[in-house]
Design a protein around this motif. Structure first.
Motif, PDB file in Angstrom:
ATOM      1  N   PRO A  58       0.833  -1.206   0.000  1.00 41.33           N
ATOM      2  CA  PRO A  58       0.000   0.000   0.000  1.00 41.33           C
ATOM      3  C   PRO A  58       0.863   1.251   0.000  1.00 41.33           C
ATOM      4  O   PRO A  58       1.892   1.316   0.692  1.00 41.33           O
ATOM      5  CB  PRO A  58      -0.792  -0.125   1.301  1.00 41.33           C
ATOM      6  CG  PRO A  58       0.097  -0.919   2.208  1.00 41.33           C
ATOM      7  CD  PRO A  58       0.873  -1.860   1.321  1.00 41.33           C
ATOM      8  N   ARG A  60       0.438   5.772  -0.379  1.00 36.21           N
ATOM      9  CA  ARG A  60      -0.438   6.941  -0.509  1.00 36.21           C
ATOM     10  C   ARG A  60       0.277   7.948  -1.384  1.00 36.21           C
ATOM     11  O   ARG A  60       1.402   8.350  -1.080  1.00 36.21           O
ATOM     12  CB  ARG A  60      -0.755   7.539   0.862  1.00 36.21           C
ATOM     13  CG  ARG A  60      -1.815   8.636   0.846  1.00 36.21           C
ATOM     14  CD  ARG A  60      -2.328   8.897   2.254  1.00 36.21           C
ATOM     15  NE  ARG A  60      -3.287   9.997   2.314  1.00 36.21           N
ATOM     16  CZ  ARG A  60      -4.582   9.888   2.017  1.00 36.21           C
ATOM     17  NH1 ARG A  60      -5.068   8.714   1.626  1.00 36.21           N
ATOM     18  NH2 ARG A  60      -5.389  10.925   2.108  1.00 36.21           N
ATOM     19  N   GLU A  63      -2.548  12.173  -2.103  1.00 32.15           N
ATOM     20  CA  GLU A  63      -3.623  12.066  -1.115  1.00 32.15           C
ATOM     21  C   GLU A  63      -4.676  11.019  -1.505  1.00 32.15           C
ATOM     22  O   GLU A  63      -5.851  11.134  -1.149  1.00 32.15           O
ATOM     23  CB  GLU A  63      -4.275  13.427  -0.873  1.00 32.15           C
ATOM     24  CG  GLU A  63      -4.727  13.603   0.569  1.00 32.15           C
ATOM     25  CD  GLU A  63      -4.907  15.057   0.977  1.00 32.15           C
ATOM     26  OE1 GLU A  63      -5.804  15.719   0.433  1.00 32.15           O
ATOM     27  OE2 GLU A  63      -4.144  15.513   1.849  1.00 32.15           O
ATOM     28  N   ASP A  65      -5.087   6.581  -1.680  1.00 26.74           N
ATOM     29  CA  ASP A  65      -4.487   5.304  -1.299  1.00 26.74           C
ATOM     30  C   ASP A  65      -4.479   4.362  -2.499  1.00 26.74           C
ATOM     31  O   ASP A  65      -5.509   4.161  -3.160  1.00 26.74           O
ATOM     32  CB  ASP A  65      -5.265   4.679  -0.146  1.00 26.74           C
ATOM     33  CG  ASP A  65      -5.127   5.477   1.142  1.00 26.74           C
ATOM     34  OD1 ASP A  65      -3.997   5.903   1.450  1.00 26.74           O
ATOM     35  OD2 ASP A  65      -6.148   5.696   1.824  1.00 26.74           O
ATOM     36  N   TRP A  66      -3.296   3.764  -2.748  1.00 30.60           N
ATOM     37  CA  TRP A  66      -3.115   2.838  -3.866  1.00 30.60           C
ATOM     38  C   TRP A  66      -2.492   1.545  -3.339  1.00 30.60           C
ATOM     39  O   TRP A  66      -1.943   1.503  -2.247  1.00 30.60           O
ATOM     40  CB  TRP A  66      -2.189   3.445  -4.923  1.00 30.60           C
ATOM     41  CG  TRP A  66      -2.575   4.808  -5.388  1.00 30.60           C
ATOM     42  CD1 TRP A  66      -2.136   6.007  -4.890  1.00 30.60           C
ATOM     43  CD2 TRP A  66      -3.502   5.139  -6.432  1.00 30.60           C
ATOM     44  NE1 TRP A  66      -2.713   7.052  -5.559  1.00 30.60           N
ATOM     45  CE2 TRP A  66      -3.559   6.557  -6.513  1.00 30.60           C
ATOM     46  CE3 TRP A  66      -4.276   4.375  -7.308  1.00 30.60           C
ATOM     47  CZ2 TRP A  66      -4.362   7.217  -7.439  1.00 30.60           C
ATOM     48  CZ3 TRP A  66      -5.075   5.039  -8.230  1.00 30.60           C
ATOM     49  CH2 TRP A  66      -5.125   6.437  -8.287  1.00 30.60           C
ATOM     50  N   GLU A  80      -6.270   1.589  -7.197  1.00 32.71           N
ATOM     51  CA  GLU A  80      -6.736   2.287  -6.015  1.00 32.71           C
ATOM     52  C   GLU A  80      -6.999   1.238  -4.942  1.00 32.71           C
ATOM     53  O   GLU A  80      -7.574   0.172  -5.215  1.00 32.71           O
ATOM     54  CB  GLU A  80      -8.008   3.085  -6.295  1.00 32.71           C
ATOM     55  CG  GLU A  80      -8.413   3.934  -5.109  1.00 32.71           C
ATOM     56  CD  GLU A  80      -9.642   4.789  -5.366  1.00 32.71           C
ATOM     57  OE1 GLU A  80      -9.987   5.579  -4.467  1.00 32.71           O
ATOM     58  OE2 GLU A  80     -10.259   4.654  -6.442  1.00 32.71           O
ATOM     59  N   ASP A  81      -6.565   1.524  -3.732  1.00 34.17           N
ATOM     60  CA  ASP A  81      -6.641   0.542  -2.650  1.00 34.17           C
ATOM     61  C   ASP A  81      -8.040   0.551  -2.037  1.00 34.17           C
ATOM     62  O   ASP A  81      -8.238   0.874  -0.864  1.00 34.17           O
ATOM     63  CB  ASP A  81      -5.583   0.846  -1.589  1.00 34.17           C
ATOM     64  CG  ASP A  81      -5.353  -0.344  -0.656  1.00 34.17           C
ATOM     65  OD1 ASP A  81      -5.885  -1.438  -0.946  1.00 34.17           O
ATOM     66  OD2 ASP A  81      -4.646  -0.169   0.355  1.00 34.17           O
ATOM     67  N   ARG A  82      -9.002   0.146  -2.867  1.00 36.16           N
ATOM     68  CA  ARG A  82     -10.402   0.206  -2.447  1.00 36.16           C
ATOM     69  C   ARG A  82     -11.194  -0.836  -3.248  1.00 36.16           C
ATOM     70  O   ARG A  82     -11.279  -0.761  -4.470  1.00 36.16           O
ATOM     71  CB  ARG A  82     -10.952   1.604  -2.721  1.00 36.16           C
ATOM     72  CG  ARG A  82     -12.409   1.811  -2.364  1.00 36.16           C
ATOM     73  CD  ARG A  82     -12.874   3.168  -2.871  1.00 36.16           C
ATOM     74  NE  ARG A  82     -12.251   4.273  -2.158  1.00 36.16           N
ATOM     75  CZ  ARG A  82     -12.823   4.913  -1.142  1.00 36.16           C
ATOM     76  NH1 ARG A  82     -14.028   4.562  -0.731  1.00 36.16           N
ATOM     77  NH2 ARG A  82     -12.205   5.906  -0.545  1.00 36.16           N
ATOM     78  N   PRO A  89      -9.868  -2.112   1.966  1.00 40.27           N
ATOM     79  CA  PRO A  89      -8.559  -2.018   1.304  1.00 40.27           C
ATOM     80  C   PRO A  89      -8.177  -3.339   0.633  1.00 40.27           C
ATOM     81  O   PRO A  89      -8.154  -4.398   1.275  1.00 40.27           O
ATOM     82  CB  PRO A  89      -7.593  -1.694   2.444  1.00 40.27           C
ATOM     83  CG  PRO A  89      -8.453  -1.130   3.529  1.00 40.27           C
ATOM     84  CD  PRO A  89      -9.770  -1.839   3.415  1.00 40.27           C
ATOM     85  N   SER A  91      -5.277  -4.052  -0.312  1.00 44.08           N
ATOM     86  CA  SER A  91      -3.916  -4.387   0.114  1.00 44.08           C
ATOM     87  C   SER A  91      -3.874  -5.365   1.272  1.00 44.08           C
ATOM     88  O   SER A  91      -2.821  -5.949   1.558  1.00 44.08           O
ATOM     89  CB  SER A  91      -3.148  -3.114   0.494  1.00 44.08           C
ATOM     90  OG  SER A  91      -3.820  -2.407   1.527  1.00 44.08           O
ATOM     91  N   ASP A 275       0.792  13.305   0.584  1.00 39.82           N
ATOM     92  CA  ASP A 275      -0.426  14.054   0.889  1.00 39.82           C
ATOM     93  C   ASP A 275       0.000  15.517   0.991  1.00 39.82           C
ATOM     94  O   ASP A 275       1.125  15.865   0.616  1.00 39.82           O
ATOM     95  CB  ASP A 275      -1.116  13.545   2.163  1.00 39.82           C
ATOM     96  CG  ASP A 275      -0.176  13.459   3.347  1.00 39.82           C
ATOM     97  OD1 ASP A 275       0.683  14.369   3.495  1.00 39.82           O
ATOM     98  OD2 ASP A 275      -0.283  12.508   4.136  1.00 39.82           O
TER      99      ASP A 275
END
Length: 363
Positions: A58, A60, A63, A65-66, A80-82, A89, A91, A275
């Motif tokens: 993971p 960032r 700004e 999250d990947w 994208e970490d979603r 997440p 991840s 960020d």
């Protein structure tokens, strides 16, 4: 282990979606874009060695999250970490070779962001849909680069390395650090060569030269030089800001005979926003050398020079991390700060233009 091999990976396909800043859930204004990073550019994301086969890493960036992972062929993927189902997440899920299975409900997403399986309800409408943001990624110069689009309709620009890193006659060493300061502070710092005569006065390479100077901006077809008019080849006397497929700075530090064989010591520098308050800092230390001199230089760098270069970077970090968050709002600039003023104007104009694109798309 550091190598000098440059390999371009085939970019992954990015899904289409609503016209907002990719990876966010809102329309950003100019101030937010300036604070968190300009889009529609390539950025260095992470050193290649930090994403091992079978790992999900993971990060960032800007700004957002990947998650980074290597597919079954070793190609880097960046999502994208979603999870598109319930936003858990990815991840923390399971690496399945060419895809990630979400820990929460087992939804499987491939490297292009397409949902390939919903075990809890096979055949549901989510299967086959590109529902997760996936970025175009290239691996080069021992570094993972990604194109961060502004909108889902953004066109990825061709990837191109800085000159020094693309030249096979140039040997380089990558360097990565994370600093607790806005990304724009790094750009201000490198567009200010005069700080080398003070902050780095006791360093191994910037102890010479005058502590007063005159500067000028010299335009180029790819950016500009900010350089001393009355001193050359003594200290941190000039810097070039380049707008290519990515923004970077290029500079040279004169070295004496004790630094070993080869030409001048060059530095390529980039800053990627993590960020609005943290930055990923990338440097490549370079020298044009060949044959036995190349191996001598690389040995000398590892055994003697690398630690000294870290000391110089630490001097920059120590100052930039204690600057107030609004340090660039209350200043009294003078002629030495023409480079700083120029880069700020460029980035403010870019941020405003990108905010206008988002606003127009929203209406």
């Amino acid at each position: 282990m550091t190598t000098e091999t440059t390999t371009n990976a085939k970019p992954a396909t990015r899904p289409r979606g609503p016209q907002f800043a990719v990876g966010t859930r809102r329309h950003l204004d100019a101030e937010e874009i300036a604070a968190t990073g300009l889009r529609d550019r390539w950025y260095p994301i992470l050193p290649s060695h930090m994403v091992e086969p079978g790992a999900m890493v993971p990060v960032r960036r800007l700004e957002v999250d990947w998650v980074l992972f290597r597919d079954a062929e070793g190609t880097i993927r960046m999502l994208e970490d979603r999870c598109p189902h319930r936003s858990a997440p990815l991840s923390v899920g399971q690496h399945l070779g060419d895809r990630i299975a979400c820990l929460y409900h087992g939804v499987q997403v491939d490297g292009g962001g397409t949902v390939v399986s919903v075990p809890g309800m096979p055949g549901c409408a989510l299967e086959g849909r590109r529902a997760t943001v996936s970025l175009d990624v290239v691996e080069a110069a021992d570094t993972i680069f990604a194109f961060i689009p502004l909108t889902a309709d953004s066109v990825t620009t061709p990837f191109e390395l800085p000159d020094r890193l693309a030249d096979p006659e140039v040997s380089w060493f990558p360097n990565y650090a994370e600093w607790a300061g806005p990304w724009r502070f790094y750009m201000d710092n490198v567009l200010d060569p005069m700080h080398g005569a003070f902050l780095h006065r006791n360093s191994h390479s910037m102890f010479g030269g005058d502590v007063s100077a005159r500067f000028r901006i010299r335009e180029t077809d790819r950016g500009f030089f900010f350089e001393k008019t009355d001193q050359r080849g003594v200290n941190f006397d000039w810097v070039e800001f380049v707008r290519g497929s990515m923004d970077f700075v290029d500079l040279e530090i004169p070295y004496g005979p004790a630094a070993g064989p080869g030409g001048v010591f060059g530095i390529v520098g980039m800053s990627t926003p993590i960020d609005r308050d943290t930055s990923a800092i990338f440097h490549w230390r370079t020298r044009r050398v060949s044959g036995w001199e190349r191996e001598t230089w690389r040995f000398l760098y590892r055994t003697q020079l690398e630690a000294k270069h870290w000391e110089v970077l630490e001097q920059d970090r120590a100052v930039l991390e204690v600057l107030a968050g609004d340090a660039d709002r209350e200043e009294h600039l003078y002629q030495h700060d023409l480079g700083v003023s120029r880069i700020r104007r460029l980035y403010r104009a870019d941020a405003t233009a990108q905010a206008n694109i988002l606003a127009a798309a929203n209406t």
